[in-house]
Write a protein that holds these residues in place. Structure first.
Motif, PDB file in Angstrom:
ATOM      1  N   MET A 146       0.815  -1.216   0.000  1.00  0.00           N
ATOM      2  CA  MET A 146       0.000   0.000   0.000  1.00  0.00           C
ATOM      3  C   MET A 146       0.847   1.265   0.000  1.00  0.00           C
ATOM      4  SD  MET A 146      -3.280  -1.074   2.353  1.00  0.00           S
ATOM      5  CE  MET A 146      -2.487  -2.275   3.422  1.00  0.00           C
ATOM      6  N   ILE A 147       2.165   1.097   0.123  1.00  0.00           N
ATOM      7  CA  ILE A 147       3.076   2.233   0.021  1.00  0.00           C
ATOM      8  C   ILE A 147       3.689   2.295  -1.379  1.00  0.00           C
ATOM      9  CG2 ILE A 147       5.135   3.323   0.993  1.00  0.00           C
ATOM     10  CD1 ILE A 147       4.672   1.631   3.507  1.00  0.00           C
ATOM     11  N   ILE A 148       3.989   1.135  -1.938  1.00  0.00           N
ATOM     12  CA  ILE A 148       4.741   1.062  -3.185  1.00  0.00           C
ATOM     13  C   ILE A 148       3.850   1.155  -4.415  1.00  0.00           C
ATOM     14  CG2 ILE A 148       6.214  -0.445  -4.582  1.00  0.00           C
ATOM     15  CD1 ILE A 148       7.332  -1.568  -1.978  1.00  0.00           C
ATOM     16  N   ILE A 149       2.741   0.404  -4.432  1.00  0.00           N
ATOM     17  CA  ILE A 149       1.940   0.269  -5.643  1.00  0.00           C
ATOM     18  C   ILE A 149       1.280   1.581  -6.082  1.00  0.00           C
ATOM     19  CG2 ILE A 149      -0.014  -0.925  -6.702  1.00  0.00           C
ATOM     20  CD1 ILE A 149       2.506  -2.617  -6.271  1.00  0.00           C
ATOM     21  N   PRO A 150       0.629   2.368  -5.198  1.00  0.00           N
ATOM     22  CA  PRO A 150      -0.076   3.563  -5.685  1.00  0.00           C
ATOM     23  C   PRO A 150       0.795   4.555  -6.452  1.00  0.00           C
ATOM     24  CG  PRO A 150      -0.818   3.010  -3.483  1.00  0.00           C
ATOM     25  CD  PRO A 150       0.358   2.122  -3.765  1.00  0.00           C
ATOM     26  N   PRO A 151       1.950   5.009  -5.913  1.00  0.00           N
ATOM     27  CA  PRO A 151       2.729   5.976  -6.698  1.00  0.00           C
ATOM     28  C   PRO A 151       3.291   5.387  -7.986  1.00  0.00           C
ATOM     29  CG  PRO A 151       3.951   5.290  -4.746  1.00  0.00           C
ATOM     30  CD  PRO A 151       2.559   4.756  -4.592  1.00  0.00           C
ATOM     31  N   LEU A 152       3.635   4.096  -7.981  1.00  0.00           N
ATOM     32  CA  LEU A 152       4.128   3.480  -9.216  1.00  0.00           C
ATOM     33  C   LEU A 152       3.015   3.410 -10.260  1.00  0.00           C
ATOM     34  CD1 LEU A 152       6.445   0.559  -8.015  1.00  0.00           C
ATOM     35  CD2 LEU A 152       7.070   2.842  -8.807  1.00  0.00           C
ATOM     36  N   ALA A 153       1.803   3.085  -9.829  1.00  0.00           N
ATOM     37  CA  ALA A 153       0.681   3.039 -10.763  1.00  0.00           C
ATOM     38  C   ALA A 153       0.404   4.413 -11.347  1.00  0.00           C
ATOM     39  CB  ALA A 153      -0.564   2.495 -10.044  1.00  0.00           C
ATOM     40  N   ALA A 154       0.568   5.464 -10.525  1.00  0.00           N
ATOM     41  CA  ALA A 154       0.387   6.829 -11.037  1.00  0.00           C
ATOM     42  C   ALA A 154       1.417   7.132 -12.121  1.00  0.00           C
ATOM     43  CB  ALA A 154       0.498   7.827  -9.888  1.00  0.00           C
ATOM     44  N   LEU A 155       2.664   6.709 -11.904  1.00  0.00           N
ATOM     45  CA  LEU A 155       3.710   6.927 -12.903  1.00  0.00           C
ATOM     46  C   LEU A 155       3.402   6.181 -14.194  1.00  0.00           C
ATOM     47  CD1 LEU A 155       6.982   6.728 -10.757  1.00  0.00           C
ATOM     48  CD2 LEU A 155       5.956   8.770 -11.781  1.00  0.00           C
ATOM     49  N   VAL A 156       2.894   4.945 -14.071  1.00  0.00           N
ATOM     50  CA  VAL A 156       2.544   4.150 -15.252  1.00  0.00           C
ATOM     51  C   VAL A 156       1.474   4.864 -16.069  1.00  0.00           C
ATOM     52  CG1 VAL A 156       1.409   2.030 -16.003  1.00  0.00           C
ATOM     53  CG2 VAL A 156       3.219   1.921 -14.297  1.00  0.00           C
ATOM     54  N   PHE A 157       0.428   5.330 -15.405  1.00  0.00           N
ATOM     55  CA  PHE A 157      -0.653   6.015 -16.112  1.00  0.00           C
ATOM     56  C   PHE A 157      -0.157   7.309 -16.758  1.00  0.00           C
ATOM     57  CE2 PHE A 157      -3.455   2.929 -14.769  1.00  0.00           C
ATOM     58  CZ  PHE A 157      -4.775   3.230 -15.049  1.00  0.00           C
TER      59      PHE A 157
END
Length: 516
Positions: A146-157
């Protein structure tokens, strides 16, 4: 930066969620909110304790009394333990340690380059479903997901020209609402099975022993279904609503060209170096793990249910980001000298200053809530109420799932909540002819979906900090309203999967049926 598009006509769902958002944003700022909740816990616990309320947790030899915060003992706890409650706040060690590694890798340029290389040629429509699957699977990283996935997903989008906030919210929802399931066996499976067996052992006939794979079939099916649902909601509900609401998308606005995805020669060389460093790190860890006398093994020579290896997950994740990040930064010039490493780490922690301030009051609130035993009283009282209703069979499990979902708003720790509920419901359902493994599977449904919208989830505050990078005025109500479209669909679909297993009498995992 281009101006955001004018808001489009809102749908009924937009208006409903907008109402939730406005109501939520009328709440005080998170720091003041939890300060008020801290005061409320102090008053309520004192009033309840004055009536001598206590609960008997099944298996315990003595009653557990509700303790008064506004008493000599309570004041002593608050005054003497305040620093430890802050420094010992459970997410603190995880968040700070991992963000040192993630921030280093991000500021060295590794994450952006890796995302561009991985998703640069991928169809845009695939990304929501990829985020959904990765988020659901990420529970293998425990709370770190819950710390790693959200900001990485934002970068992907953002790299794909889509709305980064949709990726951020979808990543958190998938990782949080689907936390108890994954297509692979995780440490959570070992933890839950150990608790289930310990409780079942008090029964004359404990039934089939629960193992870490006893819910594997159920988990595998659930993870695929929920990942697809998460992708659908991100694509068809969350992102369109952000666009209709005119939420700025920074460089990912439709009338702008998508960000450059081609990698420079230095970046390609950096990725090769990072890959080699990652492989070398993995080889070193595997050699240490496979060594017969490895210090990472438990006293029995294994790794489950507990071992130093599982306790090292946070450290391994830190190294998994930091080591390749440095290896990428050397050939690309972002890490030109040794002093650049602490400089990049310092910049990463600078973004967490708001979280550190909030952690001070969050730590005090959670510590006092646990110390007063109000959480235990809520869990046992709810279980007694459900049992008093005389529910049996399938309605009993639906009631149990609903109860777990409600209590999950107050007791975020899955292991703590399952310890309390298993002690009541495993014996209760055993008398109704059901295996402990089925009670455990039902608990998984209630343990996850609602945690992404409760302010008592400390990671919700972390994600709010991420969200404010894109929407500085966003409040807690904004985030809760954005999470709401995930909660009910996740809950209903997961209950449907459980119901299919129940009525078709399908095995939940190897050797684990539903009926005894």
């Amino acid at each position: 930066m281009a101006e955001p598009a004018a808001p489009a006509k809102q749908t009924r769902l937009d208006r409903l969620l907008g109402l939730v958002e406005r109501a939520g944003n009328r709440l005080p700022e998170p720091f003041l909110l939890f300060a008020l909740l801290l005061a409320a816990v102090a008053v309520v616990s004192t009033v309840v304790a004055a009536f001598g309320v206590s609960v008997r947790i099944p298996g315990a030899e003595q009653d557990t009394p509700v303790r008064a915060a506004l008493s000599g003992e309570g004041l002593e706890f608050l005054l003497t333990e305040l620093p430890e409650n802050f420094i010992g706040f459970p997410p603190m060690r995880t968040v700070l340690t991992i963000m040192l590694g993630v921030g280093l890798a991000e500021r060295a340029g590794l994450l952006t380059a890796l995302i561009r290389a991985s998703f640069g040629g991928a169809p845009r429509w695939v990304l929501p479903y990829a985020v959904g699957f990765v988020g659901i699977t990420s529970s293998v990283m425990a709370d770190s997901s819950m710390i790693i996935i959200p900001p990485l997903a934002a970068l992907v989008f953002k790299a794909a020209g889509r709305h980064p906030v949709a990726g951020l919210l979808g990543g958190f929802a998938a990782a949080g609402a689907g936390y108890s399931t994954a297509p692979v066996v995780t440490s959570l499976d070992a933890l839950f099975s150990g608790i289930s067996n310990e409780v079942a052992a008090i029964l004359p006939d404990p039934g089939t022993a629960v193992t870490p794979v006893s819910n594997y079939y159920f988990n595998a099916v659930s993870s695929v279904v929920l990942a697809l649902l998460a992708g659908f909601l991100i694509d068809r509900v969350i992102e369109p609503r952000l666009v209709r609401g005119g939420v700025p998308r920074e460089s990912a606005i439709e009338d702008e060209a998508p960000p450059e995805v081609a990698l420079s020669a230095a970046e390609r060389r950096g990725l090769r170096w990072a890959g080699l460093a990652g492989v070398a790190l993995l080889a070193g860890v595997l050699a240490l793990v496979l060594w017969p006398d490895s210090p990472l093994r438990n006293d029995d020579g294994g790794f489950l249910p507990e071992s130093p290896l599982l306790d090292s997950v946070t450290t391994l994740i830190f190294l998994g980001f930091a080591v390749p990040g440095i290896a990428f930064g050397v050939p690309t010039g972002t890490v030109a000298r040794a002093a650049d490493v602490p400089r990049l780490m310092t910049a990463a922690l600078r973004d967490l200053t708001g979280f550190l301030v909030l952690a001070f009051v969050l730590g005090q609130f959670i510590a006092l809530f646990n110390w007063t035993n109000l959480g235990a009283a809520l869990a046992v009282g709810g279980a007694d109420l459900l049992r008093a209703l005389g529910l049996a069979g399938y309605p009993a499990f639906l009631g149990f799932v609903l109860l777990a979902s409600v209590l999950n708003l107050f007791i975020i720790s899955g292991s703590s909540l399952w310890t309390l509920l298993a002690s009541v419901f495993v014996p209760m359902f055993a008398l109704l002819g059901f295996e402990p493994g089925f009670a455990q599977a039902a608990f998984r449904v209630g343990d996850s979906a609602t945690q992404i919208m409760t302010p008592l989830n400390p990671y919700l505050i972390v994600v709010l900090g991420y969200l404010r990078r894109y929407e500085p005025q966003a409040g807690l109500g904004t985030l809760v309203a954005r999470m709401a479209p995930f909660v009910i669909p996740f809950w209903l679909l997961w209950v449907l999967v459980l119901s299919l297993f129940y009525f078709a009498d399908l095995p939940l995992g190897p050797g684990m049926g539903i009926h005894r």
